[in-house]
Design a protein around this motif. Sequence first.
Motif, mmCIF file in Angstrom:
data_model
loop_
_atom_site.group_PDB
_atom_site.id
_atom_site.type_symbol
_atom_site.label_atom_id
_atom_site.label_comp_id
_atom_site.label_asym_id
_atom_site.label_seq_id
_atom_site.Cartn_x
_atom_site.Cartn_y
_atom_site.Cartn_z
ATOM 1 N N PRO A 82 41.741 47.955 38.171
ATOM 2 C CA PRO A 82 41.782 48.786 36.947
ATOM 3 C C PRO A 82 41.794 47.693 35.817
ATOM 4 O O PRO A 82 41.630 47.908 34.659
ATOM 5 C CB PRO A 82 42.768 49.762 36.993
ATOM 6 C CG PRO A 82 43.726 49.196 38.228
ATOM 7 C CD PRO A 82 43.030 48.365 39.035
ATOM 8 N N ARG A 83 42.624 46.679 36.153
ATOM 9 C CA ARG A 83 42.888 45.606 35.078
ATOM 10 C C ARG A 83 42.589 44.216 35.731
ATOM 11 O O ARG A 83 42.821 43.832 36.783
ATOM 12 C CB ARG A 83 44.488 45.690 34.736
ATOM 13 C CG ARG A 83 44.812 46.853 34.216
ATOM 14 C CD ARG A 83 46.000 46.806 33.347
ATOM 15 N NE ARG A 83 46.419 47.838 32.609
ATOM 16 C CZ ARG A 83 47.108 48.276 31.434
ATOM 17 N NH1 ARG A 83 47.744 46.996 31.032
ATOM 18 N NH2 ARG A 83 47.327 49.451 30.778
ATOM 19 N N LEU A 84 41.903 43.515 34.998
ATOM 20 C CA LEU A 84 41.285 42.187 35.349
ATOM 21 C C LEU A 84 41.504 40.876 34.570
ATOM 22 O O LEU A 84 41.423 41.153 33.111
ATOM 23 C CB LEU A 84 39.906 42.276 35.772
ATOM 24 C CG LEU A 84 39.388 43.161 36.647
ATOM 25 C CD1 LEU A 84 37.850 43.331 36.790
ATOM 26 C CD2 LEU A 84 39.763 42.749 38.132
ATOM 27 N N THR A 85 41.964 39.738 34.829
ATOM 28 C CA THR A 85 41.911 38.633 33.973
ATOM 29 C C THR A 85 40.274 38.320 33.659
ATOM 30 O O THR A 85 39.628 38.641 34.594
ATOM 31 C CB THR A 85 42.667 37.579 34.601
ATOM 32 O OG1 THR A 85 41.981 37.194 35.762
ATOM 33 C CG2 THR A 85 44.142 38.037 34.715
ATOM 34 N N ALA A 86 40.263 37.408 32.997
ATOM 35 C CA ALA A 86 38.917 36.900 32.562
ATOM 36 C C ALA A 86 38.524 36.172 33.926
ATOM 37 O O ALA A 86 37.264 36.248 34.228
ATOM 38 C CB ALA A 86 38.801 35.827 31.596
ATOM 39 N N SER A 87 39.286 35.330 34.545
ATOM 40 C CA SER A 87 38.999 34.782 35.865
ATOM 41 C C SER A 87 38.622 35.588 36.968
ATOM 42 O O SER A 87 37.297 35.585 37.614
ATOM 43 C CB SER A 87 39.890 33.750 36.291
ATOM 44 O OG SER A 87 40.317 32.566 35.432
ATOM 45 N N GLN A 88 39.356 36.651 37.103
ATOM 46 C CA GLN A 88 39.042 37.691 38.060
ATOM 47 C C GLN A 88 37.686 38.458 37.742
ATOM 48 O O GLN A 88 36.830 38.662 38.915
ATOM 49 C CB GLN A 88 40.012 38.848 38.345
ATOM 50 C CG GLN A 88 41.476 38.227 38.623
ATOM 51 C CD GLN A 88 42.743 39.110 38.436
ATOM 52 O OE1 GLN A 88 42.734 39.979 37.567
ATOM 53 N NE2 GLN A 88 43.607 39.106 39.449
ATOM 54 N N ALA A 89 37.382 38.975 36.578
ATOM 55 C CA ALA A 89 36.117 39.687 36.279
ATOM 56 C C ALA A 89 35.039 38.385 36.561
ATOM 57 O O ALA A 89 34.058 38.980 36.966
ATOM 58 C CB ALA A 89 36.289 39.755 34.664
ATOM 59 N N GLY A 90 35.139 37.320 36.189
ATOM 60 C CA GLY A 90 33.968 36.283 36.543
ATOM 61 C C GLY A 90 33.856 36.099 38.111
ATOM 62 O O GLY A 90 32.712 36.190 38.122
#
Length: 263
Positions: free
Chosen positions: A38-46
């Motif tokens: 449900p919540r992501l850092t930019a690195s995780q989203a990438g």
Amino acid sequence: MKPSTPPALTPSTLDKRDWIAGLEKGLSIIEGFDDANPRLTASQAGARCGMTRTAARRYLLTLKHLGYVATDGKLFWLTPRVLRLGQSYLESARLPRIVQPFLQRVTAGTQESAYVSVMDGDDIVYIARNGANRAMNTGYVLGSRVQAQVTAAGILMLAMREAEWLESWLANHELKAYTSYTIASKDRMRIELARVRAQGWAISEQQLELNHRGIAVPLRDRHGDVAGALSVTMPMGHESSEDAVARVLSVLSETAQAMRNLI
């Protein structure tokens, strides 16, 4: 309910000159959020979307500017504005608007909650409903997604696909067990799909949640193609499978036939 990695959008037969890669990537960022993430850092989203941290951060900040994403400076999450995308479908698509009076007929004839669902990837999506909510955790809100193989509607729509497509789907799909009754064996699933295809309707019992049953028939358009599924769900109680089918199947089948020329 979604796969761990969002399915890639591909240009298919679209001319390369008309393909907007930025739109694809922006949508993949939105689809990268799910119940497990449900919540992501930019690195995780990438990492989930196959792009660099820097690129993902730019898309996330653009989505934040547009109101689809919020952030605390490190983590990003979706806002309710994203629901506008799904609501636009429910309000503009023809099928959800057509079926509502017929769902009311099913509910009146069976005293059960009635649904219309369609396939989207490995999931079914509920696009119309009628009837009272009951104590079941999944599948009662418009737009809810459920893995197809654990619902009567999903099993039905899978069974109606071509044999070659089904074999490819089974080869590349993990059958997740939600209860001790869930069909998690691919051999058993092949048998069940063949049975459903032969009889033309499906029943699913305790596949997703204990003590709940679903029964579904195909919704065909005027050309005979399967456009979705018409189903009811119910607590199992003391009613046998045979009695439940005898009580609701004719109502479902007659209603689906009455809708055929309108779809």
